[in-house]
Scaffold this motif. Structure first.
Motif, short mmCIF file in Angstrom:
data_model
loop_
_atom_site.label_atom_id
_atom_site.label_comp_id
_atom_site.label_asym_id
_atom_site.label_seq_id
_atom_site.Cartn_x
_atom_site.Cartn_y
_atom_site.Cartn_z
N ILE A 38 30.51 57.68 81.36
CA ILE A 38 29.63 58.80 81.06
C ILE A 38 29.12 59.80 81.99
O ILE A 38 28.81 61.24 81.06
N LEU A 44 30.33 63.00 76.68
CA LEU A 44 29.60 61.66 76.06
C LEU A 44 28.36 60.94 77.51
O LEU A 44 27.39 61.05 76.94
N ASP A 48 24.97 60.50 74.95
CA ASP A 48 24.22 59.28 75.66
C ASP A 48 22.91 59.90 76.04
O ASP A 48 21.31 59.35 75.21
N ARG A 81 28.46 49.35 73.09
CA ARG A 81 29.21 49.64 73.35
C ARG A 81 30.50 49.97 75.09
O ARG A 81 31.09 50.48 75.70
N ILE A 88 37.33 56.50 76.20
CA ILE A 88 36.85 58.21 75.98
C ILE A 88 36.74 57.78 74.80
O ILE A 88 35.08 57.57 73.98
N LEU A 91 34.07 55.30 73.39
CA LEU A 91 32.81 54.89 73.54
C LEU A 91 32.25 56.74 73.13
O LEU A 91 30.74 56.83 72.19
N GLN A 92 33.27 57.50 72.49
CA GLN A 92 32.68 58.28 71.50
C GLN A 92 32.28 58.35 70.24
O GLN A 92 31.41 58.49 69.52
N TYR A 95 29.03 55.92 69.97
CA TYR A 95 27.83 56.87 70.71
C TYR A 95 27.94 57.74 68.87
O TYR A 95 27.01 57.73 68.64
#
Length: 116
Positions: A38, A44, A48, A81, A88, A91-92, A95
């Motif tokens: 992150i 990211l 966040d 998460r 990536i 994680l994207q 989010y």
């Protein structure tokens, strides 16, 4: 109109002295692979900060009885998460999904009913 209000609320929540270009946690103390990723990836990092700001806004605006449920949901999301590791795309997606959930809370519970 709602997007403008959401942006305004988010800007109001950023406190003076807080860099808007830093993750919601201290990157110098990042320990997990996910936290390090992150901090390393600007998109990211930005996601966040936006999510953390929205989450803090919700905690301040919802009735006290709803806050524990919001906190529990956030802890569950953080666990989910963190399972992404440093991937990536994962994680994207995490989010984006969580931000959508939080935006829905703002629209349905705060903007339509008000915290007042």
């Amino acid at each position: 109109m709602k997007k403008c209000l959401l942006t305004l609320f988010a800007l109001m929540m950023v406190t003076p002295g807080t860099s808007v270009f830093a993750a919601s946690f201290n990157c110098n103390q990042a320990q997990s692979i996910t936290e390090k990723q992150i901090c390393a990836v600007r998109s990211l990092n930005d996601a966040d900060v936006k999510l953390a700001t929205t989450y803090q806004l919700i905690l301040k605006a919802v009735p006290m009885g709803s806050r524990d449920a919001q906190k529990d949901r956030q802890w569950q999301w953080l666990k989910q998460r963190n399972r992404c590791g440093k991937t990536i795309q994962c994680l994207q997606a995490q989010y984006q999904n969580r931000q959508h959930e939080l935006d829905t809370v703002i629209e349905q519970r705060i903007l339509s009913q008000g915290p007042f």
